[in-house]
Enzyme design. Structure first.
Site, PDB file in Angstrom:
ATOM      1  N   GLU A 111      18.130  16.328  40.753  1.00 17.70           N
ATOM      2  CA  GLU A 111      16.669  16.360  40.805  1.00 17.70           C
ATOM      3  C   GLU A 111      16.166  17.632  41.477  1.00 17.70           C
ATOM      4  OE1 GLU A 111      14.932  12.145  41.576  1.00 17.70           O
ATOM      5  OE2 GLU A 111      16.613  12.382  42.933  1.00 17.70           O
ATOM      6  N   HIS A 138      22.359   3.103  41.129  1.00 18.21           N
ATOM      7  CA  HIS A 138      21.989   3.430  39.751  1.00 18.21           C
ATOM      8  C   HIS A 138      23.151   3.936  38.890  1.00 18.21           C
ATOM      9  CE1 HIS A 138      18.039   3.021  41.381  1.00 18.21           C
ATOM     10  NE2 HIS A 138      17.975   4.205  41.945  1.00 18.21           N
TER      11      HIS A 138
HETATM   12  C1  BG6 Z   1      15.231   6.091  43.440  1.00 21.14           C
HETATM   13  C2  BG6 Z   1      15.837   6.938  44.511  1.00 21.14           C
HETATM   14  O1  BG6 Z   1      15.832   4.827  43.428  1.00 21.14           O
HETATM   15  O2  BG6 Z   1      15.433   6.735  42.179  1.00 21.14           O
HETATM   16  C3  BG6 Z   1      15.183   8.302  44.538  1.00 21.14           C
HETATM   17  O3  BG6 Z   1      15.646   6.301  45.781  1.00 21.14           O
HETATM   18  C4  BG6 Z   1      15.289   8.948  43.175  1.00 21.14           C
HETATM   19  O4  BG6 Z   1      15.770   9.126  45.532  1.00 21.14           O
HETATM   20  C5  BG6 Z   1      14.789   8.006  42.087  1.00 21.14           C
HETATM   21  O5  BG6 Z   1      14.496  10.122  43.204  1.00 21.14           O
HETATM   22  C6  BG6 Z   1      15.075   8.582  40.713  1.00 21.14           C
HETATM   23  O6  BG6 Z   1      14.588   7.763  39.722  1.00 21.14           O
HETATM   24  P1  BG6 Z   1      13.336   8.151  38.826  1.00 21.14           P
HETATM   25  O7  BG6 Z   1      13.329   7.141  37.789  1.00 21.14           O
HETATM   26  O8  BG6 Z   1      12.165   8.082  39.729  1.00 21.14           O
HETATM   27  O9  BG6 Z   1      13.565   9.534  38.357  1.00 21.14           O
END
Ligand code: BG6
Length: 457
Positions: free
Chosen positions: A203, A227
């Protein structure tokens, strides 16, 4: 509404999760017409007037484009209660405000969730009550198992929705159709034909003010333990006979049970790093350890990578590398399945672009297959071509999808107790090796590709 949830109660309604993710997802779900016949009750420790709460709900709904009549009607009727959810009398008061069967969504820190569950065990809950629990689910295998034991004393497992919003992502769900509705993939989906699998979620976002949670979790627990291991289970599982909750989750759990850190050597199979000051997309970020609320002594990683193997007939020896990091130069969110090279390329061909690979991108949502063919010009030179297509967008954001499961009590997209415990078991040796500093904590400037010298494995 289907299967009779009368009131959705959000514990921690004043918090960031409710505002940024839950309510926007709920608004979309309601506007889609899939579920809209229930009441919404927000519960929080802070005092908030009904009108302030309703306008908060309406704004959150609007942030996901949910401005239709159904969403507006739900917001306009919703109620808010100031209460301590770890107190039995307050829980009784909350229950008396609910109409019909309640679904409780715990958008709370784990410590408060555990205390609330202890209090709920002493309350008389209506038949059919449903729980939705946010990650992090426990802080290690022992605490997750203890919470699971506590929960099933209150309500049955099939009414406990451990939410992982990655299982509501449409592209993650597309893995099921891709794998099991196409005859061409399944015969090659094994160690005879696949060389390695990478699941990457890099990210550009930094800490974003989440030190209170993240500085204790770190990238490994925040992303890989939850995840990415679940995504891996969908990639690797045996074909289930149906995609109902038991078949699907059973197949995922079986894949997770076979998963171990490669070679049983957590130090050799993992890497970790933390960002230093830098610029991401024109935005200056301080060094992670200078972010407000961060304690450098925690030695929290913001980039984690671990290689696992799935020790069964199908996957023996194939490395599955899971990686996720923050404050990186380019978002890279994809599953890459790299095939083995051909056993023999007829002599006479020149050029060798590498083996074929299937890429499933989680953002943007698309799929591409890198293939080798005779290129332009000299027909005996092998070149790479890419066949690609976009995945159609899902009707709902991931939280809308998981809330739909909660409100109809269909736990297919929620994580079963044994899956959560397996995920903790799988990462436990890595957490232990990192705790005793058996793996160096590298650094990388925010806005870079990661630490120098971290070549792709
Ligand atoms: C969350 C994490 O569960 O998922 C975050 O705690 C992360 O750190 C995020 O940025 C990423 O998922 P999405 O769907 O928001 O891109």
């Amino acid at each position: 509404m289907a299967k009779g949830i009368g009131t959705l109660v959000i514990f921690g309604a004043g918090g960031d999760l409710a505002k940024r993710l839950l309510l926007p997802g709920l608004g979309q779900l309601v506007d889609s017409g899939r579920n809209d016949d229930f009441a919404l009750l927000g519960v929080g420790q802070d005092t908030m007037s009904t009108s302030a709460w309703r306008s908060r709900v309406e704004k959150s709904f609007a942030s996901s484009g949910a401005t239709g009549a159904r969403a507006r009607a739900l917001a306009a009727k919703s109620e808010y209660l100031t209460a301590d959810v770890t107190n039995r009398d307050d829980l009784d008061m909350i229950l008396s405000t609910c109409t019909g069967t309640p679904a409780f969504y715990f958008a709370l820190p784990p410590r408060v969730t555990i205390a609330a569950c202890k209090a709920l065990a002493r309350v008389d809950l209506p038949d059919g009550t449903v729980f939705g629990l946010e990650k992090p689910f426990g802080t290690d295998l022992a605490s997750a198992a203890a919470l699971n034991r506590q929960l099933v004393k209150i309500i049955p497992e099939n009414r406990i929705h451990r939410v992982d919003h990655f299982l509501g992502k449409s592209t993650v769900l597309n893995l099921l159709g891709l794998r099991f509705a196409n005859r061409i993939l399944e015969p090659v989906w094994n160690s005879d034909n696949i060389d390695r699998v990478e699941i990457v979620f890099d990210e550009q976002l930094g800490l974003e003010g989440r030190a209170g949670y993240y500085d204790r979790a770190g990238a490994l627990v925040d992303m890989i333990q939850s995840h990415l291991l679940l995504v891996m289970a969908l990639v690797a599982m045996e074909p289930p006979s149906s995609i109902d909750a038991e078949d699907l989750r059973g197949a995922m759990a079986q894949a997770l049970r076979a998963t171990n850190v490669r070679g049983g050597d957590a130090a050799a199979s993992s890497r970790r790093a933390r960002y230093t000051a830098g610029t991401v997309k024109g935005r200056k970020l301080p060094s992670y350890i200078r972010e407000p609320g961060v304690d450098a002594k925690n030695r929290t990683e913001t980039l984690a990578e671990v290689t696992f193997t799935i020790d069964n007939w199908r996957w023996a020896g194939v490395p599955f590398t899971l990686r996720s990091g923050k404050a990186l130069s380019t978002p890279r969110k994809e599953i890459v399945v790299t095939f083995k090279d051909v056993p023999h390329l007829p002599t006479g061909f020149t050029g060798k672009p590498g083996p074929a690979a299937l890429r499933i991108s989680l953002s943007p949502d698309d799929i591409s297959l890198d293939l080798n063919i005779n290129g332009q010009g000299d027909p005996f030179t092998i070149d790479r071509v890419v066949l690609s297509t976009e995945f159609g967008a899902g009707e709902l954001e991931p939280y809308g999808e998981v809330l739909s499961g909660l409100l109809t009590n269909d736990p297919t997209l929620s994580v079963r107790a044994d899956e959560i415990e397996e995920c903790w078991r799988i990462v436990a040796p890595v957490l232990a090796a990192w705790k005793k500093d058996a793996v160096k904590l590298d650094t990388y400037p925010a806005g870079s590709d990661g630490p120098k010298g971290w070549r792709r494995r």
